[in-house]
Design a protein around this motif. Structure first.
Motif, PDB file in Angstrom:
ATOM      1  N   LEU A 257     -39.180  24.364 -29.557  1.00 55.19           N
ATOM      2  CA  LEU A 257     -38.545  23.312 -30.355  1.00 55.19           C
ATOM      3  C   LEU A 257     -37.099  23.638 -30.706  1.00 55.19           C
ATOM      4  O   LEU A 257     -36.227  22.763 -30.586  1.00 55.19           O
ATOM      5  CB  LEU A 257     -39.366  23.053 -31.623  1.00 55.19           C
ATOM      6  CG  LEU A 257     -38.900  21.881 -32.499  1.00 55.19           C
ATOM      7  CD1 LEU A 257     -38.961  20.570 -31.723  1.00 55.19           C
ATOM      8  CD2 LEU A 257     -39.751  21.798 -33.772  1.00 55.19           C
ATOM      9  N   PRO A 258     -36.787  24.887 -31.144  1.00 54.83           N
ATOM     10  CA  PRO A 258     -35.380  25.191 -31.453  1.00 54.83           C
ATOM     11  C   PRO A 258     -34.452  24.978 -30.262  1.00 54.83           C
ATOM     12  O   PRO A 258     -33.336  24.476 -30.427  1.00 54.83           O
ATOM     13  CB  PRO A 258     -35.421  26.662 -31.882  1.00 54.83           C
ATOM     14  CG  PRO A 258     -36.802  26.870 -32.388  1.00 54.83           C
ATOM     15  CD  PRO A 258     -37.670  26.020 -31.521  1.00 54.83           C
TER      16      PRO A 258
ATOM     17  N   LEU B  76     -34.095  21.069 -29.716  1.00 57.85           N
ATOM     18  CA  LEU B  76     -33.343  20.442 -30.807  1.00 57.85           C
ATOM     19  C   LEU B  76     -31.863  20.805 -30.724  1.00 57.85           C
ATOM     20  O   LEU B  76     -30.994  19.948 -30.898  1.00 57.85           O
ATOM     21  CB  LEU B  76     -33.919  20.879 -32.158  1.00 57.85           C
ATOM     22  CG  LEU B  76     -35.262  20.266 -32.567  1.00 57.85           C
ATOM     23  CD1 LEU B  76     -35.719  20.842 -33.906  1.00 57.85           C
ATOM     24  CD2 LEU B  76     -35.175  18.741 -32.646  1.00 57.85           C
ATOM     25  N   SER B  77     -31.574  22.085 -30.459  1.00 55.09           N
ATOM     26  CA  SER B  77     -30.173  22.493 -30.341  1.00 55.09           C
ATOM     27  C   SER B  77     -29.525  21.856 -29.123  1.00 55.09           C
ATOM     28  O   SER B  77     -28.350  21.471 -29.168  1.00 55.09           O
ATOM     29  CB  SER B  77     -30.068  24.014 -30.275  1.00 55.09           C
ATOM     30  OG  SER B  77     -30.740  24.534 -29.141  1.00 55.09           O
TER      31      SER B  77
ATOM     32  N   PHE C 186     -30.211  18.894 -27.753  1.00 50.05           N
ATOM     33  CA  PHE C 186     -29.893  17.490 -28.033  1.00 50.05           C
ATOM     34  C   PHE C 186     -28.771  17.368 -29.057  1.00 50.05           C
ATOM     35  O   PHE C 186     -27.920  16.481 -28.938  1.00 50.05           O
ATOM     36  CB  PHE C 186     -31.146  16.752 -28.522  1.00 50.05           C
ATOM     37  CG  PHE C 186     -32.052  16.321 -27.420  1.00 50.05           C
ATOM     38  CD1 PHE C 186     -31.791  15.154 -26.694  1.00 50.05           C
ATOM     39  CD2 PHE C 186     -33.156  17.073 -27.059  1.00 50.05           C
ATOM     40  CE1 PHE C 186     -32.618  14.756 -25.650  1.00 50.05           C
ATOM     41  CE2 PHE C 186     -33.990  16.685 -26.021  1.00 50.05           C
ATOM     42  CZ  PHE C 186     -33.724  15.524 -25.316  1.00 50.05           C
ATOM     43  N   TYR C 187     -28.737  18.253 -30.043  1.00 49.36           N
ATOM     44  CA  TYR C 187     -27.646  18.209 -31.023  1.00 49.36           C
ATOM     45  C   TYR C 187     -26.313  18.519 -30.353  1.00 49.36           C
ATOM     46  O   TYR C 187     -25.308  17.833 -30.580  1.00 49.36           O
ATOM     47  CB  TYR C 187     -27.912  19.203 -32.155  1.00 49.36           C
ATOM     48  CG  TYR C 187     -26.799  19.215 -33.185  1.00 49.36           C
ATOM     49  CD1 TYR C 187     -26.676  18.168 -34.108  1.00 49.36           C
ATOM     50  CD2 TYR C 187     -25.862  20.250 -33.241  1.00 49.36           C
ATOM     51  CE1 TYR C 187     -25.649  18.163 -35.046  1.00 49.36           C
ATOM     52  CE2 TYR C 187     -24.844  20.253 -34.173  1.00 49.36           C
ATOM     53  CZ  TYR C 187     -24.746  19.201 -35.072  1.00 49.36           C
ATOM     54  OH  TYR C 187     -23.724  19.196 -35.995  1.00 49.36           O
TER      55      TYR C 187
END
Length: 301
Positions: A212-213, A216-217, A219-220
């Motif tokens: 997940l990290p 998420l990173s 896409f950010y």
């Protein structure tokens, strides 16, 4: 809030947080692969946005060489060096080293665009550079940079110069009135393709660790750090020129160091505090009072 100020603040706040986000991209995935995925996602999203709005997707034929140059300089060499440096240094210090971009922009704008080096801009840049070097003092051992820190600093200098040359190219695309979103999208895809080539050349795996990290990173960094921040910055670049727009790179480390203090246990020292003060004062010297007027009004790129 004036549009130029809003563009400046948006670029600083987003980019100030992306340095820490990059740390979640490191480890099992090769840096070239992560950079390729980041700008492949960002460039594709921008082209999709253009298609939805039924706007032209393909740039003019004569603009392709500028797009290729911007892609290689801004979205390939630049970020590959950043990711490699982040593996060696705390994210806040990587951002600090990246702020040398501001002075390189001023010099290159003089060399390649014929823009004058105003004393306030050059003086502010030098003060900012001294400030960020003071912030780097915890990495000094006996007056010299330690091995990993020295390598990280050298990588960031290569990144800075690549980005500065890329900024000169972007200034030319803005002067030629090339569509901003179309140009940025294709430049990102060129950068992603070149990183695919680099990864393939040294046999890197394109497999992604399903955590997940990491996602998420990714896409950010792709949607905010790449699309939103770059569009704000390139718009600002076209409005006030690379000399002043480059001072985004002075304020970005302030945000990055705050984030690094909160999440990476960055240790502040008296030299570090003095360096932060000098960096901010250098930025204010450029932005006010006379230069602030330049930020508040549109100038030819």
């Amino acid at each position: 809030m004036h549009a130029n100020i809003a563009l400046f603040c948006c670029s600083v706040l987003i980019w100030g947080s992306t340095w820490y986000a990059i740390t979640f991209q490191l480890g099992a995935v090769d840096p070239a692969v992560s950079v390729a995925y980041r700008f492949l996602l960002a460039g594709t999203a921008l082209l999709g946005w253009l298609a939805i709005r039924r706007q032209p997707i393909l740039p003019r034929r004569e603009g392709w060489w500028l797009i290729a140059a911007a892609g290689l300089l801004n979205f390939s060499i630049n970020y590959f060096m950043v990711y490699k440096a982040t593996a060696l240094l705390p994210s806040g210090l990587v951002a600090v080293a990246g702020s040398v971009l501001s002075l390189m922009n001023v010099v290159n704008a003089r060399l390649f665009l014929g823009q004058p080096m105003r004393p306030s801009v050059l003086g502010g840049g030098m003060m900012g550079v001294v400030g960020v070097l003071l912030l780097f003092t915890p990495e000094l051992d006996g007056g010299v940079l330690t091995g990993g820190a020295l390598a990280g600093f050298a990588l960031m200098m290569v990144s800075n110069y690549s980005a500065s040359l890329g900024n000169m190219v972007v200034s030319k695309t803005r002067k030629a009135e090339m569509p901003l979103i179309t140009t940025t999208a294709w430049a990102m895809l060129v950068g992603a393709l070149s990183m695919v080539g680099v990864a393939a050349f040294h046999g890197a795996s394109f497999a992604v660790v399903p955590t997940l990290p990491y996602f998420l990173s990714l896409f950010y960094l792709a949607l905010f750090g790449s699309i939103a921040a770059f569009l704000c910055y390139f718009t600002l670049l076209g409005r006030i020129g690379p000399g002043r727009a480059g001072y985004v790179a002075i304020m970005t480390p302030v945000v990055a160091l705050v984030v690094s203090t909160l999440f990476e246990d960055y240790r502040w020292t008296p030299a570090g505090v003095a360096g932060l003060v000098l960096a901010v004062l250098g930025n204010l010297l450029v932005m006010a009072p006379g230069a602030l007027g330049g930020l508040l009004r549109r100038q030819p790129a």
